[in-house]
Design a protein around this motif. Structure first.
Motif, PDB file in Angstrom:
ATOM      1  N   ALA A  13       0.842  -1.192   0.000  1.00  0.00           N
ATOM      2  CA  ALA A  13       0.000   0.000   0.000  1.00  0.00           C
ATOM      3  C   ALA A  13       0.881   1.248   0.000  1.00  0.00           C
ATOM      4  CB  ALA A  13      -0.917   0.002   1.217  1.00  0.00           C
ATOM      5  N   GLY A  14       0.502   2.216  -0.813  1.00  0.00           N
ATOM      6  CA  GLY A  14       1.280   3.425  -0.973  1.00  0.00           C
ATOM      7  C   GLY A  14       2.272   3.366  -2.122  1.00  0.00           C
ATOM      8  N   ASP A  61     -14.010   8.249  -9.994  1.00  0.00           N
ATOM      9  CA  ASP A  61     -13.743   9.077  -8.810  1.00  0.00           C
ATOM     10  C   ASP A  61     -12.782   8.382  -7.838  1.00  0.00           C
ATOM     11  OD1 ASP A  61     -17.117  10.478  -8.540  1.00  0.00           O
ATOM     12  OD2 ASP A  61     -15.381  11.072  -9.754  1.00  0.00           O
ATOM     13  N   SER A  62     -12.845   7.074  -7.776  1.00  0.00           N
ATOM     14  CA  SER A  62     -12.033   6.325  -6.812  1.00  0.00           C
ATOM     15  C   SER A  62     -10.539   6.363  -7.115  1.00  0.00           C
ATOM     16  CB  SER A  62     -12.506   4.867  -6.752  1.00  0.00           C
ATOM     17  OG  SER A  62     -12.409   4.262  -8.032  1.00  0.00           O
ATOM     18  N   LYS A  86      -3.894   1.493  -2.950  1.00  0.00           N
ATOM     19  CA  LYS A  86      -4.616   1.102  -1.748  1.00  0.00           C
ATOM     20  C   LYS A  86      -5.034  -0.374  -1.876  1.00  0.00           C
ATOM     21  CE  LYS A  86      -6.679   5.733  -1.522  1.00  0.00           C
ATOM     22  NZ  LYS A  86      -7.957   6.492  -1.474  1.00  0.00           N
ATOM     23  N   SER A  87      -5.347  -0.981  -0.761  1.00  0.00           N
ATOM     24  CA  SER A  87      -5.760  -2.385  -0.807  1.00  0.00           C
ATOM     25  C   SER A  87      -7.005  -2.571  -1.658  1.00  0.00           C
ATOM     26  CB  SER A  87      -6.005  -2.905   0.613  1.00  0.00           C
ATOM     27  OG  SER A  87      -6.975  -2.123   1.280  1.00  0.00           O
ATOM     28  N   GLU A  88      -7.862  -1.557  -1.679  1.00  0.00           N
ATOM     29  CA  GLU A  88      -9.087  -1.663  -2.476  1.00  0.00           C
ATOM     30  C   GLU A  88      -8.841  -1.556  -3.976  1.00  0.00           C
ATOM     31  OE1 GLU A  88      -8.545   0.385   0.135  1.00  0.00           O
ATOM     32  OE2 GLU A  88      -9.539   2.336  -0.167  1.00  0.00           O
ATOM     33  N   ASP A  89      -7.607  -1.283  -4.372  1.00  0.00           N
ATOM     34  CA  ASP A  89      -7.263  -1.297  -5.797  1.00  0.00           C
ATOM     35  C   ASP A  89      -6.947  -2.716  -6.284  1.00  0.00           C
ATOM     36  OD1 ASP A  89      -5.462   1.750  -5.236  1.00  0.00           O
ATOM     37  OD2 ASP A  89      -7.436   1.541  -6.175  1.00  0.00           O
ATOM     38  N   SER A 123      -0.956  -5.049  -0.941  1.00  0.00           N
ATOM     39  CA  SER A 123      -0.969  -5.552   0.431  1.00  0.00           C
ATOM     40  C   SER A 123      -0.946  -4.387   1.412  1.00  0.00           C
ATOM     41  CB  SER A 123       0.239  -6.459   0.677  1.00  0.00           C
ATOM     42  OG  SER A 123       1.435  -5.731   0.535  1.00  0.00           O
ATOM     43  N   SER A 124      -1.726  -4.534   2.468  1.00  0.00           N
ATOM     44  CA  SER A 124      -1.808  -3.449   3.456  1.00  0.00           C
ATOM     45  C   SER A 124      -0.871  -3.716   4.634  1.00  0.00           C
ATOM     46  CB  SER A 124      -3.252  -3.308   3.942  1.00  0.00           C
ATOM     47  OG  SER A 124      -3.699  -4.540   4.467  1.00  0.00           O
TER      48      SER A 124
END
Length: 124
Positions: A13-14, A61-62, A86-89, A123-124
């Protein structure tokens, strides 16, 4: 017609990744290009598009402000630069081509051809 997506992988993440999609068998400069993604158990969703003219980019938008779509007509390739992931990606990312599509075409049915997909795992 073939669309070959590449560049996926595992990132924290990041972090950042750059996807590419090489097209063959079509007049690339006549096609607007899009990126979509599909996470497990979810519908395929629009991520970004770029018009056949090379201008007119459009983002969900996300991902706005984090992802950048671009194209190189000399290489018949469209790119998706993904930053601040982000993890949601996390999803399978697909490229798609639509002939002379309008700016902001975001429905899968508007596109004529699809690549095979490349996995992006954050991965977060």
């Amino acid at each position: 017609v073939q669309l070959q997506a590449s560049g996926g992988g595992l990132v924290q993440a990041g972090g950042s990744l750059r996807l590419g999609c090489a097209a063959s068998g079509l007049t690339f400069s006549a096609y607007s290009m899009g990126w979509f993604r599909q996470a497990p158990g979810k519908e395929r969703e629009f991520v970004a598009s770029i018009m056949w003219t090379g201008s007119g980019t459009y983002y969900a938008d996300s991902v706005k402000g984090r992802f950048t779509i671009s194209r190189d007509n000399a290489k018949n390739t469209v790119y998706l630069q993904m930053n601040s992931l982000k993890s949601e990606d996390t999803a399978v990312y697909y490229c798609a081509a639509g002939r002379f599509l309008r700016s902001g075409a975001r429905h899968p049915s508007e596109y004529n051809y699809w690549g095979q997909g490349t996995q992006v795992t954050v991965s977060s």
